[in-house]
Motif scaffolding. Structure first.
Motif, PDB file in Angstrom:
ATOM      1  N   SER A   1       0.827  -1.215   0.000  1.00 24.19           N
ATOM      2  CA  SER A   1       0.000   0.000   0.000  1.00 24.19           C
ATOM      3  C   SER A   1       0.856   1.258   0.000  1.00 24.19           C
ATOM      4  CB  SER A   1      -0.914  -0.011   1.227  1.00 24.19           C
ATOM      5  OG  SER A   1      -0.141  -0.025   2.422  1.00 24.19           O
TER       6      SER A   1
ATOM      7  N   ASN B   1      -8.500  -0.565   0.314  1.00 25.01           N
ATOM      8  CA  ASN B   1      -9.119  -0.876   1.600  1.00 25.01           C
ATOM      9  C   ASN B   1     -10.348  -1.767   1.431  1.00 25.01           C
ATOM     10  OD1 ASN B   1      -7.215   0.640   2.983  1.00 25.01           O
ATOM     11  ND2 ASN B   1      -8.442   2.531   2.871  1.00 25.01           N
TER      12      ASN B   1
ATOM     13  N   GLU C   1     -10.795  -5.565   2.837  1.00 25.35           N
ATOM     14  CA  GLU C   1     -11.937  -5.925   3.683  1.00 25.35           C
ATOM     15  C   GLU C   1     -12.654  -7.158   3.117  1.00 25.35           C
ATOM     16  OE1 GLU C   1     -14.200  -5.655   7.033  1.00 25.35           O
ATOM     17  OE2 GLU C   1     -12.391  -4.524   6.485  1.00 25.35           O
TER      18      GLU C   1
END
Length: 409
Positions: free
Chosen positions: A233, A264, A268
């Motif tokens: 990231s 993100n 998730e």
């Protein structure tokens, strides 16, 4: 019309040239094909000759279909007359048409109540379990209740991202999980999930050294530890800064924020999928330890019958073939193929590859350490002579008598 008249009409068709398919076909081959060949060799336009030949082929096809239609009609008349001359057993018809309500017998009703009670208990729906116990003569044992509560507690903990109860359970039952022939990978995947959730690289590496080094021979532990040294990231964020800037750099910032947001969301989704996978793995190992069925039998039945469409196909077959095959509940085999997903294809019969005999309750199949399966009698014959272990008939691996596991199909 009786049977003799129907048969006479069928014989008349066999001697008639108008209903024979060989007549039009012979004329097509002997006359039209040879004529077309001669005309082409004589120099006529092949396109004109082929066009006329196509018309002759279509005419021949219609003549053949007309003759076959007469044959089908005559054969149908013979079948009808046979049915009239030899009426079926009236007792069999009444039995086929009799369709008492499902689970009307005491044995069937008790079996249905037991399956429902077992399903409710495995799901931990205790109010429904108590209601079933009051309405029926059956009860859900205290030992099963405790195990079901433990199973549901750990599964709910996994759903909420709390893996410690599952890890403690794995540590308590480590001997079972690591036993052959197929050691479980559940502990490793639990530790892997915890490892990936640790943000600090040093803490993550420390956790891996303390809990995961024992899985190095069978799992990519070293690759996992190395991967945490590279934060993808941060790399994407830094590489995106300044991309497409027009003086102010606003476009680069917006694109960078969008990429981070997508990352993100992807993380998730990956986390939820992993937790769902861990739930299934844990439930499978828990049921294997306590010798429960891998899946809820009521859930499997409802899934195949409703969502799988099996009941619709059986009901259609009952309506169409019930008069000839009798009551659907007395069928030993389905008269049609019912498509099932690979996970729902159960094998109820096992034939020993050594003795070539079908396994029974007194001679069940047994799985060796290597994964090969033979019947118990074949296994015992290989143990003769005071031997403590058996060499697999298909590979050099040996299996002791205490390690061989019985299989249930």
């Amino acid at each position: 019309m009786d049977i003799s008249q129907a048969l006479s009409a069928l014989e008349a068709l066999s001697s008639s040239t108008s209903t024979s398919s060989s007549g039009p076909l012979n004329a097509l081959i002997d006359i039209h094909f040879n004529n077309a060949k001669s005309r082409i060799l004589a120099g006529e336009d092949p396109k004109v000759v082929i066009t006329e030949l196509q018309k002759n082929v279509k005419t021949c096809k219609k003549d053949v279909e007309k003759g076959l239609k007469a044959w089908y009609g005559a054969l149908g008349n013979v079948g009808k007359e046979v049915d009239r001359a030899f009426p079926p057993n009236l007792g069999a018809i009444s039995e086929a048409l009799s369709d008492p309500p499902l689970f009307s017998s005491p044995e069937a009703s008790q079996a249905l109540d037991g399956v429902i009670l077992e399903s409710l208990g495995r799901r931990g729906i205790w109010e429904a379990v108590e209601a079933m116990e009051e309405e029926t003569s059956q009860s859900y044992s205290r030992s099963k209740r405790d195990l079901s509560s433990e199973l549901q507690y750990i599964i709910e903990s996994i759903k909420s991202s709390n893996l410690q109860p599952a890890l403690q359970w794995c540590e308590t039952n480590s001997r079972f999980l690591s036993s052959p022939p197929h050691p479980s990978s559940l502990p490793y995947h639990l530790h892997e999930t915890v490892f990936k959730s640790i943000n600090n690289q040093q803490d993550a590496i420390k956790y891996a050294r303390s809990n995961m080094m024992g899985y190095v021979p069978s799992q990519p532990v070293l690759k996992l530890i190395t991967s945490c040294l590279y934060d993808s990231s941060n790399s994407i964020s830094s590489s995106t800064n300044g991309f497409g800037m027009n003086g102010s750099g606003m476009k680069g910032k917006l694109m960078n924020g969008k990429i981070i947001e997508d990352l993100n969301e992807a993380k998730e989704r990956e986390k939820l999928e992993k937790l769902n996978e861990l739930q299934k793995m844990f439930q499978s190992e828990f049921c294997r330890l306590h010798q429960w069925s891998k899946e809820d039998s009521l859930e499997v039945t409802v899934e195949l019958g409703s969502r799988g469409g099996t009941l619709d196909k059986i009901e259609k077959a009952r309506r169409v073939m019930g008069e000839h095959l009798g009551n659907v509940r007395k069928w030993e085999e389905l008269p049609m193929e019912v498509p099932l997903p690979p996970s729902r294809r159960y094998h109820s019969v096992f034939v020993c590859p050594v003795s070539k005999e079908q396994a029974t309750e007194s001679n069940p199949p047994k799985m060796l350490t290597c994964g090969h399966v033979i019947a118990e009698e074949s296994f015992n014959r290989l143990l003769k002579g005071g031997r403590r272990s058996v060499k697999c008939p298909y590979c050099p691996m040996e299996t002791s008598q205490s390690v061989a596991q019985r299989l249930y199909f």
